[in-house]
Design an enzyme around this catalytic site. Structure first.
Site, PDB file in Angstrom:
ATOM      1  N   LYS A 191      39.999  45.819  38.430  1.00 10.69           N
ATOM      2  CA  LYS A 191      40.226  44.366  38.465  1.00 10.69           C
ATOM      3  C   LYS A 191      40.896  43.954  39.771  1.00 10.69           C
ATOM      4  O   LYS A 191      40.621  42.886  40.327  1.00 10.69           O
ATOM      5  CB  LYS A 191      41.067  43.928  37.257  1.00 10.69           C
ATOM      6  CG  LYS A 191      40.285  43.013  36.294  1.00 10.69           C
ATOM      7  CD  LYS A 191      41.170  42.264  35.307  1.00 10.69           C
ATOM      8  CE  LYS A 191      40.583  40.897  35.008  1.00 10.69           C
ATOM      9  NZ  LYS A 191      41.316  40.140  34.004  1.00 10.69           N
ATOM     10  N   SER A 262      42.468  31.772  39.699  1.00  7.73           N
ATOM     11  CA  SER A 262      43.674  31.237  39.052  1.00  7.73           C
ATOM     12  C   SER A 262      44.794  31.016  40.076  1.00  7.73           C
ATOM     13  O   SER A 262      45.541  30.036  39.975  1.00  7.73           O
ATOM     14  CB  SER A 262      44.152  32.182  37.954  1.00  7.73           C
ATOM     15  OG  SER A 262      44.511  33.435  38.501  1.00  7.73           O
TER      16      SER A 262
END
Lengths: 317, 317
Positions: A191, A262
């Site tokens: 990730k 984000s």
């Protein structure tokens, strides 16, 4: 964990915590939500989710909502979905819910969350989760589930234990696709291969993903950072990705269009940036392993400068 | 160069060219100014300078202003004050003014300008100047001379020649403090030690100098970049700065307050950034000399990304 009637606590009931906790409650589980700023709103409006997998709502009088952890029952499973910038309140928020066999499952972003939980509450309690989900919270409080939802969960230490499989099964029976994984660290670093360039550059440069991969300068920066993270993962985590990892990540990003990460959105909205979890912890892991990651180091300092700089200027975004 | 009655041409009559050329004209020299976008305005209003060293103006009918180089006389000295982003028009702008012994003096920013002029017009013609001057052009066209004015000039190849001293003397007699210097390269690299971090980070992060040195993250970035430039200067230019160079530059910057560098302002105003002269050329010089400058490299790509990114988004500044 008692499998039949587990008591589940959600700490950090933002979009991610509310969605996953909401699905469990929708399917009959005993879920207790700790809210902070949204407490008054959910007391009035309950929890409302719009999703391609089926809309659902939990009425205000059926929702087990709390504004302080001391009022909550001891939990079998605590799902932690705090922003990683709030990790300094792990102790006061989580301690009250813990009993002997409580499992702590953090689905927070970045590196270091499991380690910090383990240091406070014991290694054996800790699991980590990777939430592949697109959620937005609307101004009226409705949670919009845009896409995906896969949750990969793994033990902080050790492979796919029986209790890990039980937790995964509980999610799967509650409408959340959940995979138990053998190597949580692999997932975390994978990730990061994506999050470090796109969250980092997105926030620092206020630039969405399509510009980052669609310009020569952006693509040079992104692939250079990915190469450093892959090297850090090998040295710090003993993790070896397939040789076409960068190509895969770039191709996947192409399918996302003009996506704002984000951290870019957090900066635009004047919220705290998850700098330490996404950039600082991986940098320190690379440093400890003796790997040179000069671009990651510079990105980390640029993100910190962005934060300090925003604090010093009038909001113009 | 004919010392008694030199014909002087100013190519790139922005604030810097207009100020230095204006001082020479004010003191009786035969100065011809090549204008581009400002031509109509100076034809109407002349040249107006407000300065702590004395205001002055050249009336429209006394000002030798041109809008095309072909109309200008052959010059003994061509002062080049173009933005370094316009170097691709050296040939058409300068060629028409050149005769056998014409001297070309570039006071442009960054690295590579002398080399590019030498390649086009011959090494022996070229001098370079470092303009330590604060100038602003007001909306009504008045040039505001804020502070300083020192001009250091040097031969592109060779030390302080007699002709270099003559040019310096001409400036000194015209109210511009001018020092002939033995080693132009030293001066260029010294300016880069400051310009690379403050122009580069200033533009990329939209951050003035006081934030860059007043935050831990900013200071880490600035001093890291300075250390790389100092190493590049040693390897690429054979230049050895005093050991307290970084400390001196930081202390000097403290005295400047919340200063916005030209590249930060250029970006705010939507103008072209001098990325290649200030960042790209030094990076390529370091690469050729085999010096690793990872922060400079990243800053270069970030500046290019900023340019591409601004082009893709609506102006919000």
């Amino acid at each position: 964990m008692s499998l039949e009637e587990p008591v589940i606590a959600i700490v950090g009931s933002g979009a991610v915590g509310s969605y996953y906790g909401g699905r469990l409650a929708q399917h009959g589980h005993d879920v207790h939500f700790l809210f902070r700023s949204d407490y008054q709103m959910v007391r009035r409006d309950g929890l409302r989710v719009k999703s391609p997998d089926g809309d659902f709502a939990i009425a205000a009088d059926a929702l087990r909502a709390y504004d302080r952890p001391e009022a909550m029952p001891k939990a079998d499973l605590v799902l932690i979905a705090l922003k990683a910038t709030a990790n300094h309140v792990y102790q006061p928020l989580i301690r009250p819910m813990i009993k002997d066999d409580t499992i702590l499952l953090t689905v927070q972003n970045g590196l270091g969350n499991e380690r910090q939980l383990a240091a406070l509450f014991g290694t054996e309690r800790v699991m980590g989760g990777l939430a592949f989900v697109c959620l937005n919270r609307m101004p009226d409080g409705v949670i919009l589930h845009l896409d995906h939802g896969l949750l990969q969960i793994g033990e902080f230490i050790g492979g796919a234990t029986p209790r890990l499989r039980r937790v995964a099964e509980m999610f799967n029976l509650s409408g959340v696709q959940c995979q138990p994984i053998d190597n949580l660290s692999y997932g975390r670093w994978e990730k990061l291969v994506w999050n470090i360039p796109f969250n980092g550059l997105g926030a620092v440069m206020d630039t969405p993903t399509d510009i980052l991969i669609g310009t020569e300068a952006g693509l040079t920066l992104v692939t250079g950072l990915m190469a450093e993270v892959i090297e850090a993962a090998a040295a710090a985590g003993g993790i070896h990705f397939p040789p076409d990892m960068i190509e895969r990540k770039i191709n996947h990003t192409k399918s996302m269009g003009a996506y704002r990460t984000s951290m870019q959105i957090d900066r635009q909205e004047g919220r705290e940036l998850e700098i330490e979890a996404i950039l600082g912890e991986p940098l320190r892991a690379a440093d400890s392993a003796g790997v040179r990651t000069p671009s990651l180091r510079m990105l980390y300092h640029l993100a910190r400068l962005a934060k300090d700089s925003d604090r010093n200027k009038p909001r113009s975004r």
